[in-house]
Design an enzyme around this catalytic site. Structure first.
Site, short mmCIF file in Angstrom:
data_model
loop_
_atom_site.label_atom_id
_atom_site.label_comp_id
_atom_site.label_asym_id
_atom_site.label_seq_id
_atom_site.Cartn_x
_atom_site.Cartn_y
_atom_site.Cartn_z
N HIS A 133 13.65 5.27 11.37
CA HIS A 133 14.99 6.03 11.34
C HIS A 133 15.60 5.30 10.26
CE1 HIS A 133 14.48 9.23 14.09
NE2 HIS A 133 13.88 8.24 15.01
N ALA A 152 17.58 3.96 14.20
CA ALA A 152 18.51 3.43 13.01
C ALA A 152 19.20 2.22 13.05
CB ALA A 152 19.71 4.67 13.05
N SER A 170 18.27 2.26 18.71
CA SER A 170 19.05 2.07 17.56
C SER A 170 19.81 0.57 17.75
CB SER A 170 20.18 3.14 17.41
OG SER A 170 19.43 4.45 17.09
N ALA A 188 18.93 0.84 23.15
CA ALA A 188 19.96 0.70 21.72
C ALA A 188 20.93 -0.48 22.11
CB ALA A 188 20.65 1.99 21.72
#
Length: 210
Positions: A133, A152, A170, A188
């Site tokens: 991502h 991400a 992420s 995350a």
């Protein structure tokens, strides 16, 4: 790339996949999705044509079009990859955003989704059918197996090994030299300072088993 692309999947990463191909001036012929409710709809003026298992569309793959699998779910992603391998004898192409940085000696497999501002460092290795991502950094000599997903903004430092099917959320940081086992999951925002066993879920700073 001369041939247009058919995108398998019309949800999740399908829209950014379309944007990636647009960024490289590659024509997207249409989408295929198992959800009949999506058939006949459009994503940014590109039509959802029908079902991925429809021979009428499958027969175009390899001859007139390329294929890309834009499905987040690993199990269904594997099914569609096998479908293309067995029935069309083709591998999905890579979707690499124009703003991604790929080192000249990075090694890539097939069917990877590499979004905007992703970095693949010198000597890094990316398997096939991975999802990276926006803004993910894969530092030098890191090795990622097939069907790995990296969220991400995550930073995979040098000489990290991430085995097949692992999920990295992420904003994760994985320090140099760590191994993330097959099908492991990292929550995350975690900071991973030691290796994670296969099938294990870890979370936190430092990351600990959940």
């Amino acid at each position: 790339m001369d041939k247009p692309v058919i995108i398998f999947g019309a949800k999740g990463i399908a829209t950014p996949a379309l944007e990636i191909f647009n960024s490289n001036e590659v024509v997207v012929y249409g989408f295929l999705d198992e959800d009949e409710k999506t058939h006949g709809t459009e994503i940014n003026t590109v039509a959802v044509l029908g079902n991925p298992e429809d021979d009428g569309f499958l027969k175009l793959i390899g001859k007139k079009t390329e294929a890309f699998v834009a499905v987040d779910d690993v199990k269904y992603r594997k099914f569609l990859v096998e479908l293309l391998n067995e029935r069309r004898k083709v591998q999905p192409i890579n979707a690499i955003h124009q703003t991604a940085y790929i080192s000249t000696d990075a090694a890539l497999g097939h069917g990877n989704f590499i979004n905007a501002r992703v970095t693949l460092g010198a000597g890094s290795e990316l398997g096939s059918h991975c999802i990276l991502h926006t803004g993910a950094i894969i530092d030098h000599k890191a090795k990622l197996g097939d069907f790995v997903q990296v969220g991400a903004g995550s930073v995979i430092n040098s000489e990290v090994t991430i085995e097949e099917g692992a999920f990295i959320g992420s904003g994760v940081t994985i320090v140099s030299g760590v191994t993330i086992g097959k099908n492991a999951r990292v929550g995350a925002g975690s900071v991973v300072i030691s290796s994670v066993d296969a099938g294990t879920t870890v979370f936190g700073n430092p990351a600990a088993k959940v």
